[in-house]
Design a protein around this motif. Structure first.
Motif, short mmCIF file in Angstrom:
data_model
loop_
_atom_site.label_atom_id
_atom_site.label_comp_id
_atom_site.label_asym_id
_atom_site.label_seq_id
_atom_site.Cartn_x
_atom_site.Cartn_y
_atom_site.Cartn_z
N THR A 160 -1.66 -5.41 -3.54
CA THR A 160 -2.65 -5.01 -2.53
C THR A 160 -3.91 -5.86 -2.67
O THR A 160 -4.52 -6.26 -1.67
N VAL A 205 0.83 -1.20 0.00
CA VAL A 205 0.00 0.00 0.00
C VAL A 205 0.87 1.26 0.00
O VAL A 205 0.58 2.22 -0.73
N PHE A 218 -9.23 0.08 -2.17
CA PHE A 218 -8.19 0.41 -3.15
C PHE A 218 -8.48 -0.26 -4.49
O PHE A 218 -8.16 0.29 -5.54
N THR A 239 -8.34 -2.63 2.08
CA THR A 239 -7.65 -2.93 0.82
C THR A 239 -8.65 -3.15 -0.31
O THR A 239 -8.35 -2.90 -1.47
#
Length: 336
Positions: free
Chosen positions: A70, A35, A99, A96
């Motif tokens: 990720t 990340v 993302f 996550t």
């Protein structure tokens, strides 16, 4: 039963049990080194717009690699394999997932179905690539054949498909979603909308899109490609009814994608997909060790970057030859 089924699922669970124990320092380290670099490269890509868009694209490539990494963390969290603590998996998985534009509960459900039904002809359609058999295709209507060919077209599957899947399809609930799953999907959508609006109005919509879209597209393309070649290779595995076997499906229907070390690192060892399907509780950083722990795990369908390209030609599964086939064999069967 095939040669691998001499070891039952219970036997394999025992053999791989020592690899199931996640290590907190390693897991935290993976989060930081995945990340963190992604965010740094995203910022660098934004500032590079003042110099050259080509420099932005240069930043986008490794940023996409860290985004894939990720996603692997998110993926492990949905299996509760990344941390010993269940709640820790859920928290890191939800974050996550943002993302990668994925809802934790939604993706966990569809992916668990994929694991439970991988290679089962009677249970296709959930969390997998649409695959028809040669016999089904021959008996299908013209409209269904056309739609299937459109779906399996490489341009649709890998150019349009990744963005459609992650940006559009994942925004909606399935028909029989639980209340918790529905809540997760809508909360994910709300948070993502908020983040996108903030970044769009703060940085400027043109700048935001010029940075985010290349990174997200490269990463989503990589994710779709990995999933595709891990299950769509010539000597794959599909069985129906009592002939289907979980161990066989894992070891014959999930490939070992032997990637160069750098790509293996960015893809979080997911190339050892046969091990992952055999025991999804093994965290990604132990998959290679597990693979090397038993000769049987090395005697599996193996693909390289070069040989995996042949998967682009496969269209249907032939139940008689137990292989994926392409257009030439399809035309020969239908005309014959």
């Amino acid at each position: 039963m095939g040669k691998h089924s001499k070891n039952s699922l219970r036997d394999w669970k025992k053999k791989l049990a020592s690899f199931e124990r996640p290590r907190l320092s390693t897991s935290v380290g993976q989060v930081v080194t995945s990340v963190g670099p992604f965010l740094i490269l995203w910022v660098l890509a934004y500032f590079s717009l003042n110099i050259s868009f080509w420099l932005t694209l240069l930043c986008a490539i490794p940023a996409a690699g860290f985004l894939v990494r990720t996603f692997i963390i998110f993926h492990d969290c949905t299996h509760y394999s990344f941390f010993k603590n269940r709640r820790a998996n859920e928290i890191v998985g939800i974050i996550t997932g943002l993302f990668t534009f994925c809802s934790y509960e939604q993706w966990k459900h569809s992916h668990s179905l994929h694991h439970a039904t991988n290679g089962h002809l009677d249970k296709r359609g959930d969390g997998d690539v649409w695959t028809m058999t040669l016999q089904e295709y021959a008996g299908a209507s013209v409209l269904k054949r056309v739609w299937y060919r459109i779906y399996r077209n490489p341009f649709i599957m890998f150019i349009i498909g990744p963005l459609y899947l992650f940006l559009i399809s994942y925004r909606f609930n399935r028909k029989k979603a639980t209340k918790k799953e529905k809540r997760h999907v809508w909360m994910t959508n709300i948070v993502l909308l908020f983040v996108v609006l903030v970044l769009g109005f703060t940085l400027g919509w043109k700048a935001f899109l010029l940075v985010e879209l290349p990174i997200f597209y490269i990463a989503s393309f990589g994710g779709v490609w990995l999933f595709y070649v891990q299950h769509q290779f010539e000597d794959g595995y599909f069985e129906s009814g009592e002939n289907w076997d979980y161990v066989e499906a894992a070891l014959k229907g999930s490939s070992y994608y032997k990637l160069p070390k750098l790509l293996q690192w960015f893809s979080g060892n997911i190339g050892f997909h046969h091990v992952h399907h055999l025991n999804s509780r093994v965290p990604n950083y132990y998959l290679e060790k597990a693979h090397k722990s038993d000769p049987s795990l090395q005697d599996v369908p193996t693909l390289t970057l070069w040989t995996s390209l042949k998967s682009l030609t496969f269209k249907l599964w032939d139940e008689k030859s137990k292989k994926f086939i392409g257009s030439r064999e399809i035309h020969r069967f239908i005309r014959g």
